[in-house]
Design a protein around this motif. Structure first.
Motif, PDB file in Angstrom:
ATOM      1  N   UNK A 160       0.057   1.071  25.715  1.00 23.98           N
ATOM      2  CA  UNK A 160       0.237   1.165  24.265  1.00 23.98           C
ATOM      3  C   UNK A 160       0.287  -0.221  23.624  1.00 23.98           C
ATOM      4  N   UNK A 161      -0.487  -0.396  22.567  1.00 25.02           N
ATOM      5  CA  UNK A 161      -0.431  -1.608  21.749  1.00 25.02           C
ATOM      6  C   UNK A 161      -0.366  -1.207  20.281  1.00 25.02           C
ATOM      7  N   UNK A 162       0.104  -2.134  19.476  1.00 28.68           N
ATOM      8  CA  UNK A 162       0.103  -1.959  18.024  1.00 28.68           C
ATOM      9  C   UNK A 162      -0.929  -2.945  17.479  1.00 28.68           C
ATOM     10  N   UNK A 163      -1.932  -2.422  16.807  1.00 29.40           N
ATOM     11  CA  UNK A 163      -3.018  -3.254  16.282  1.00 29.40           C
ATOM     12  C   UNK A 163      -2.603  -3.737  14.897  1.00 29.40           C
ATOM     13  N   UNK A 164      -2.226  -4.996  14.823  1.00 25.91           N
ATOM     14  CA  UNK A 164      -1.721  -5.588  13.580  1.00 25.91           C
ATOM     15  C   UNK A 164      -2.845  -5.965  12.621  1.00 25.91           C
ATOM     16  N   UNK A 165      -3.986  -6.376  13.168  1.00 21.28           N
ATOM     17  CA  UNK A 165      -5.151  -6.712  12.350  1.00 21.28           C
ATOM     18  C   UNK A 165      -6.399  -6.188  13.044  1.00 21.28           C
ATOM     19  N   UNK A 166      -7.297  -5.598  12.271  1.00 19.85           N
ATOM     20  CA  UNK A 166      -8.551  -5.096  12.802  1.00 19.85           C
ATOM     21  C   UNK A 166      -8.530  -3.623  13.176  1.00 19.85           C
ATOM     22  N   UNK A 167      -7.453  -2.932  12.856  1.00 18.96           N
ATOM     23  CA  UNK A 167      -7.296  -1.517  13.227  1.00 18.96           C
ATOM     24  C   UNK A 167      -8.463  -0.667  12.735  1.00 18.96           C
ATOM     25  N   UNK A 168      -8.901  -0.907  11.515  1.00 18.11           N
ATOM     26  CA  UNK A 168      -9.960  -0.074  10.932  1.00 18.11           C
ATOM     27  C   UNK A 168     -11.317  -0.271  11.611  1.00 18.11           C
ATOM     28  N   UNK A 169     -11.471  -1.345  12.391  1.00 18.59           N
ATOM     29  CA  UNK A 169     -12.747  -1.567  13.082  1.00 18.59           C
ATOM     30  C   UNK A 169     -12.861  -0.736  14.358  1.00 18.59           C
ATOM     31  N   UNK A 170     -11.767  -0.128  14.790  1.00 18.73           N
ATOM     32  CA  UNK A 170     -11.772   0.671  16.021  1.00 18.73           C
ATOM     33  C   UNK A 170     -12.213   2.102  15.735  1.00 18.73           C
ATOM     34  N   UNK A 171     -12.915   2.698  16.676  1.00 22.62           N
ATOM     35  CA  UNK A 171     -13.266   4.113  16.557  1.00 22.62           C
ATOM     36  C   UNK A 171     -11.965   4.899  16.541  1.00 22.62           C
ATOM     37  N   UNK A 172     -11.821   5.876  15.650  1.00 21.70           N
ATOM     38  CA  UNK A 172     -10.562   6.637  15.578  1.00 21.70           C
ATOM     39  C   UNK A 172     -10.189   7.280  16.919  1.00 21.70           C
ATOM     40  N   UNK A 173      -8.894   7.403  17.133  1.00 19.58           N
ATOM     41  CA  UNK A 173      -8.380   8.005  18.365  1.00 19.58           C
ATOM     42  C   UNK A 173      -8.772   9.475  18.442  1.00 19.58           C
ATOM     43  N   UNK A 174      -9.080   9.917  19.662  1.00 18.53           N
ATOM     44  CA  UNK A 174      -9.359  11.332  19.893  1.00 18.53           C
ATOM     45  C   UNK A 174      -8.045  12.062  20.163  1.00 18.53           C
ATOM     46  N   UNK A 175      -8.112  13.377  20.209  1.00 17.90           N
ATOM     47  CA  UNK A 175      -6.911  14.209  20.356  1.00 17.90           C
ATOM     48  C   UNK A 175      -6.124  13.893  21.624  1.00 17.90           C
ATOM     49  N   UNK A 176      -6.804  13.662  22.742  1.00 18.82           N
ATOM     50  CA  UNK A 176      -6.108  13.333  23.996  1.00 18.82           C
ATOM     51  C   UNK A 176      -5.274  12.066  23.838  1.00 18.82           C
ATOM     52  N   UNK A 177      -5.859  11.062  23.202  1.00 17.70           N
ATOM     53  CA  UNK A 177      -5.130   9.815  22.983  1.00 17.70           C
ATOM     54  C   UNK A 177      -3.946  10.036  22.059  1.00 17.70           C
ATOM     55  N   UNK A 178      -4.151  10.792  20.985  1.00 20.20           N
ATOM     56  CA  UNK A 178      -3.052  11.077  20.060  1.00 20.20           C
ATOM     57  C   UNK A 178      -1.895  11.772  20.779  1.00 20.20           C
ATOM     58  N   UNK A 179      -2.218  12.709  21.675  1.00 22.36           N
ATOM     59  CA  UNK A 179      -1.180  13.411  22.445  1.00 22.36           C
ATOM     60  C   UNK A 179      -0.398  12.438  23.324  1.00 22.36           C
ATOM     61  N   UNK A 180      -1.086  11.512  23.973  1.00 21.29           N
ATOM     62  CA  UNK A 180      -0.411  10.526  24.829  1.00 21.29           C
ATOM     63  C   UNK A 180       0.390   9.538  23.992  1.00 21.29           C
ATOM     64  N   UNK A 181      -0.140   9.168  22.848  1.00 23.00           N
ATOM     65  CA  UNK A 181       0.574   8.226  21.980  1.00 23.00           C
ATOM     66  C   UNK A 181       1.931   8.782  21.543  1.00 23.00           C
ATOM     67  N   UNK A 182       2.024  10.099  21.406  1.00 21.86           N
ATOM     68  CA  UNK A 182       3.305  10.705  21.030  1.00 21.86           C
ATOM     69  C   UNK A 182       4.404  10.395  22.031  1.00 21.86           C
ATOM     70  N   UNK A 183       4.028  10.014  23.245  1.00 21.89           N
ATOM     71  CA  UNK A 183       5.001   9.705  24.299  1.00 21.89           C
ATOM     72  C   UNK A 183       5.308   8.211  24.393  1.00 21.89           C
TER      73      UNK A 183
END
Length: 113
Positions: A52-75
Motif C-alpha cells: 500500500x502507498x499513498x500517491x501524493x502527486x500524480x494520482x490522476x495519471x494512474x489507471x483507476x483501481x479495479x474492484x479486486x484492488x479496492x477490496x484489498x485496499x479496504x484492509x
C-alpha cells in the motif's frame, strides 16, 4: 523517463529518495528495482495490502483501481482517498510522489489469513 519521489520513511528510506521508473512498470516494481524494500508479500498478485502507498502527486495519471484492488485496499492500514496497491498501479509516464505508510498489514505473517 518518469520519476518517483518517495517521501521519507523511517525504515525503508529515512532521507526519502527519487528513482527513475519505466512507463508500464508498476510502482512496486519501480520501487524494488530502485532499492526501496517495500513489502509485497503476495508477489504482485493483488492478494494482500502490504505494498500500500499513498500517491501524493500524480494520482490522476494512474489507471483507476479495479474492484479486486479496492477490496484489498479496504484492509490496508492508514487508507486515504489516494491510496493504491503499488503492485497494481501502473506508471503512465508521469512523475509521481508517493508516501509509504508507517505500518502495513501482513495477514499471513500475523496469522490472520
Amino acid at each position: 523517463m518518469p520519476q518517483i519521489t518517495v517521501l521519507p520513511h523511517q525504515e525503508l528510506c529515512p532521507e526519502g529518495v527519487v528513482i527513475t521508473a519505466k512507463t508500464g512498470q508498476t510502482i512496486c516494481e519501480a520501487l524494488v528495482k530502485g532499492g526501496v524494500g517495500i513489502e509485497h508479500a503476495c508477489e504482485h498478485a493483488c492478494a494482500c495490502s502490504t505494498c500500500h502507498v499513498i500517491v501524493k502527486e500524480g494520482f490522476s495519471s494512474l489507471i483507476p483501481a479495479e474492484e479486486d484492488e479496492e477490496d484489498m485496499l479496504d484492509k490496508a492500514w492508514g487508507l486515504q482517498p489516494q491510496s493504491r496497491l503499488s503492485c497494481q498501479a501502473f506508471i503512465d509516464g508521469k512523475d509521481l510522489t508517493v508516501e509509504i505508510p508507517k505500518y502495513s498489514r501482513n495477514f499471513v505473517k500475523e496469522g490472520k489469513s
